[in-house]
Scaffold this motif. Structure first.
Motif, PDB file in Angstrom:
ATOM      1  N   GLU A  70      83.414  81.224  80.320  1.00 46.89           N
ATOM      2  CA  GLU A  70      84.867  81.023  80.378  1.00 46.89           C
ATOM      3  C   GLU A  70      85.614  82.257  79.895  1.00 46.89           C
ATOM      4  OE1 GLU A  70      84.866  77.633  77.831  1.00 46.89           O
ATOM      5  OE2 GLU A  70      84.855  76.241  79.508  1.00 46.89           O
ATOM      6  N   GLU A  95      89.284  78.645  80.152  1.00 49.34           N
ATOM      7  CA  GLU A  95      88.955  77.303  80.632  1.00 49.34           C
ATOM      8  C   GLU A  95      90.246  76.688  81.136  1.00 49.34           C
ATOM      9  OE1 GLU A  95      87.491  74.825  77.414  1.00 49.34           O
ATOM     10  OE2 GLU A  95      88.598  76.002  75.967  1.00 49.34           O
ATOM     11  N   ASN A  96      90.142  76.058  82.290  1.00 46.97           N
ATOM     12  CA  ASN A  96      91.360  75.547  82.900  1.00 46.97           C
ATOM     13  C   ASN A  96      91.698  74.162  82.365  1.00 46.97           C
ATOM     14  OD1 ASN A  96      93.577  75.722  84.464  1.00 46.97           O
ATOM     15  ND2 ASN A  96      92.496  75.865  86.414  1.00 46.97           N
ATOM     16  N   SER A  97      91.840  74.057  81.054  1.00 48.71           N
ATOM     17  CA  SER A  97      92.145  72.748  80.457  1.00 48.71           C
ATOM     18  C   SER A  97      93.603  72.704  80.053  1.00 48.71           C
ATOM     19  CB  SER A  97      91.314  72.506  79.194  1.00 48.71           C
ATOM     20  OG  SER A  97      90.031  72.999  79.336  1.00 48.71           O
ATOM     21  N   ASN A  98      94.374  72.009  80.836  1.00 50.02           N
ATOM     22  CA  ASN A  98      95.789  71.880  80.520  1.00 50.02           C
ATOM     23  C   ASN A  98      96.009  70.661  79.640  1.00 50.02           C
ATOM     24  OD1 ASN A  98      98.260  73.110  80.819  1.00 50.02           O
ATOM     25  ND2 ASN A  98      98.007  73.246  83.037  1.00 50.02           N
ATOM     26  N   THR A  99      95.570  70.754  78.382  1.00 50.88           N
ATOM     27  CA  THR A  99      95.692  69.605  77.486  1.00 50.88           C
ATOM     28  C   THR A  99      96.566  69.987  76.294  1.00 50.88           C
ATOM     29  OG1 THR A  99      93.948  70.096  75.896  1.00 50.88           O
ATOM     30  CG2 THR A  99      93.243  69.183  78.005  1.00 50.88           C
ATOM     31  N   ARG A 120      95.441  70.119  73.391  1.00 44.79           N
ATOM     32  CA  ARG A 120      94.511  70.623  72.379  1.00 44.79           C
ATOM     33  C   ARG A 120      93.908  71.978  72.731  1.00 44.79           C
ATOM     34  NH1 ARG A 120      96.774  67.221  70.517  1.00 44.79           N
ATOM     35  NH2 ARG A 120      96.196  65.138  69.869  1.00 44.79           N
ATOM     36  N   HIS A 121      94.232  72.512  73.908  1.00 45.88           N
ATOM     37  CA  HIS A 121      93.598  73.763  74.353  1.00 45.88           C
ATOM     38  C   HIS A 121      94.601  74.881  74.591  1.00 45.88           C
ATOM     39  CE1 HIS A 121      90.370  70.908  75.315  1.00 45.88           C
ATOM     40  NE2 HIS A 121      89.558  71.937  75.155  1.00 45.88           N
ATOM     41  N   GLN A 154      83.091  63.040  75.128  1.00 45.54           N
ATOM     42  CA  GLN A 154      84.435  63.462  75.537  1.00 45.54           C
ATOM     43  C   GLN A 154      85.384  63.175  74.383  1.00 45.54           C
ATOM     44  OE1 GLN A 154      84.720  64.954  78.488  1.00 45.54           O
ATOM     45  NE2 GLN A 154      82.568  64.525  78.947  1.00 45.54           N
ATOM     46  N   SER A 155      86.588  63.722  74.502  1.00 43.28           N
ATOM     47  CA  SER A 155      87.496  63.540  73.367  1.00 43.28           C
ATOM     48  C   SER A 155      87.848  62.056  73.160  1.00 43.28           C
ATOM     49  CB  SER A 155      88.713  64.443  73.495  1.00 43.28           C
ATOM     50  OG  SER A 155      89.679  63.845  74.264  1.00 43.28           O
ATOM     51  N   THR A 207      98.699  79.517  78.080  1.00 43.15           N
ATOM     52  CA  THR A 207      98.021  78.394  78.730  1.00 43.15           C
ATOM     53  C   THR A 207      97.985  78.682  80.229  1.00 43.15           C
ATOM     54  OG1 THR A 207     100.168  77.288  78.796  1.00 43.15           O
ATOM     55  CG2 THR A 207      98.680  76.614  77.031  1.00 43.15           C
TER      56      THR A 207
END
Ligand code: 4AD
Ligand code: MG
Length: 480
Positions: A171, A232-236, A238-239, A352-353, A474
């Protein structure tokens, strides 16, 4: 005259002294009361203007957002809500703020959505919420250094540009000097990185761990505290693509000592904030209370922000093996009723979370340290257990956050490490120096990484990680 901060003045007991204070006008009421804030504290100081003897044109320039320098006398306050105020003798406008322009921004004193504040991230630090968050963030950083420095750790600065992928998760953001579409190709038609700036393929670091390990095997106890980058393509909530990580690494520590260290460290920094950021925490606690009022009862927290911090400081973290956790999850209600998005049916499943949060928020109701994960779902460098299928990994899980810390005891046996790397197709040439550490005086050692913004999230009670770092990076967003 020496300029005093608002914080100093509000704490001062020397009444009737002449003072100078500089800051930004938060509000100006009745042509008379300036609420002045300079960022030194959540509180503003009231400065009372003698408007009858003040030039009309000057009064017109005392607008929300303007920077001013005020001379006056510190007196006991007549009004409610503050103990002292400044009786103004002179106002100097340092920088104007046009009210029509201010009205279009978040400087306008009223409630704004956090989303709007994100779009004006260059101004949001002038709001109570963000100034409080950023002061707490600063205090936490200081506490991090203080904890390690007091406990015999050395601060090491690991490289930002690296040639390796510490987590093996691919990543990484590439670092190259080649112009887009003009990279030279080799005979196989692939990009020829030997002609690039570093003569090899490089990227922004995802973790300073591997380099920190080499330093622990010489300095004994070290820690890093620096920026890390993950594509990492995590649109959360927490990221972040750019976040700050704290990574202690200790020679001769096994996993139990590593768990002890993580728990002691987290408790210390939270206690530091409880001791040193009282006003900001009280403000943030209240903010959270207001926010929670808009939620259904079931989603509201049982504890206030400060109670939550105290709870973490005062109670032991629950230590649970991955295998025990899987048993709990397999038999829990949301799994049986198929409420989880990812159902747990067998040993080996990655958590997972939603599962992590079930364990900490519903089952144990306290921070949890999970350890001894399946080797298959963890990084190559973790020490293999005697069972041959689990590794000495640990994750610290927090209510409302999920994973706060990821760490492990490292594989110190050269042959086992080489086998692991071969199985994952990690070329030995790339990590020859990492393998060397296992050749010259290898020893048990352990460490962990704590995501600093997740710690700030928990401490401030904010709910989106974009709101605890000045300028969040992000996917699709690198403004400012
Ligand atoms: O679990 P991670 O990936 O572990 C490592 O990088 C190890 N090399 C650390 C070590 O053992 N020295 O990341 C560590 C922590 C996570 O637990 C999480 O708190 C945070 O870093 N983290 C992130 N924080 C914000 N945004 C992201 N995209 C994050 N990815 C990880
Ligand atoms: Mg992790």
């Amino acid at each position: 005259m020496k300029t005093s901060s608002v914080k100093e003045l509000l704490a001062s007991e020397k009444l009737l002294q002449e003072v100078n204070v500089k800051g930004w006008v938060r509000a100006f009421r009745s042509n008379r009361f300036i609420q002045l804030n300079d960022g030194s504290t959540i509180n503003s100081i009231q400065c009372v203007v003698d408007f009858e003897n003040t030039d009309e044109a000057l009064l017109k320039r005392i607008n929300t957002g303007a920077a001013v320098s005020i001379n006056g006398t510190l007196v006991e306050s007549q009004g409610k809500g503050q103990s002292v105020e400044v009786q103004v003798t002179n106002v100097e406008i340092l920088g104007d703020a046009d009210p029509d322009e201010v009205a279009k921004t978040i400087l306008q004193p009223k409630r704004h959505s956090l989303e709007l504040l994100r779009q004006q991230a260059h101004l949001r630090v002038r709001t109570n919420t963000f100034s409080a968050v950023m002061r707490v963030r600063s205090a936490l950083s200081f506490a991090v250094h203080q904890y390690f420095q007091q406990n015999g750790f050395y601060y090491v600065n690991t490289p930002i540009i690296t040639g390796s992928d510490a987590e093996g998760a691919g990543e990484m953001f590439r670092v190259t000097n080649f112009e887009t579409n003009k990279a030279p190709l080799n005979e196989e038609g692939e990009v020829d990185y030997s002609q690039d700036f570093f003569g090899k393929q490089t990227n922004l670091t995802v973790s300073g761990q591997l380099e920190a390990e080499t330093y622990a095997m010489g300095l004994g106890k070290v820690y890093t505290f620096g920026p890390t980058f993950r594509a990492e393509n995590s649109n959360t909530t927490r990221h972040l693509a750019e976040f700050w990580m704290i990574e202690p690494e200790v020679a001769f520590n096994d996993l139990d000592a590593n768990m002890d260290l993580s728990e002691d460290f987290i408790k210390y920094v939270l206690q530091y904030v409880l001791d040193n950021c009282k006003d900001d925490l009280e403000f943030l606690e209240n903010r959270l209370l207001q926010e929670e009022k808009t939620k259904p009862q079931a989603e509201r927290s049982e504890m206030s922000l400060i109670e939550k911090l105290r709870f973490v400081v005062d109670n032991n973290f629950k230590r649970v093996s991955y295998t025990e956790a899987i048993d709990i999850l397999r038999n829990c209600k949301p799994n049986k009723k198929k409420k989880f998005q990812y159902l747990i049916d067998e040993w080996g499943a990655d958590l997972q979370s939603e599962h992590e949060r079930y364990l900490v928020e519903k089952h144990f109701k306290c921070p949890v340290i999970l350890f001894d994960y399946p080797a298959k779902i963890k990084a190559f460098y973790m020490r293999l257990n005697e069972d041959g299928k689990t590794v000495r990994a640990m994750d610290v899980l927090f209510p409302g956050i999920g994973e706060m810390v990821g760490g492990s005891q490292r594989e110190e046996r050269l042959d086992v490490l080489k086998e692991k790397m071969a199985a994952l197709d990690i070329p030995e040439e790339e990590l020859w120096w990492y393998l060397d550490i296992r050749k010259f005086g290898t020893a048990v050692h352990s460490g962990f990484g704590l995501g600093f913004e997740r710690l700030v999230l928990f401490t401030t009670g904010m709910s989106n990680i974009r709101d605890v770092i000045p300028y969040p990076r992000t996917p699709q967003n690198a403004e400012f």
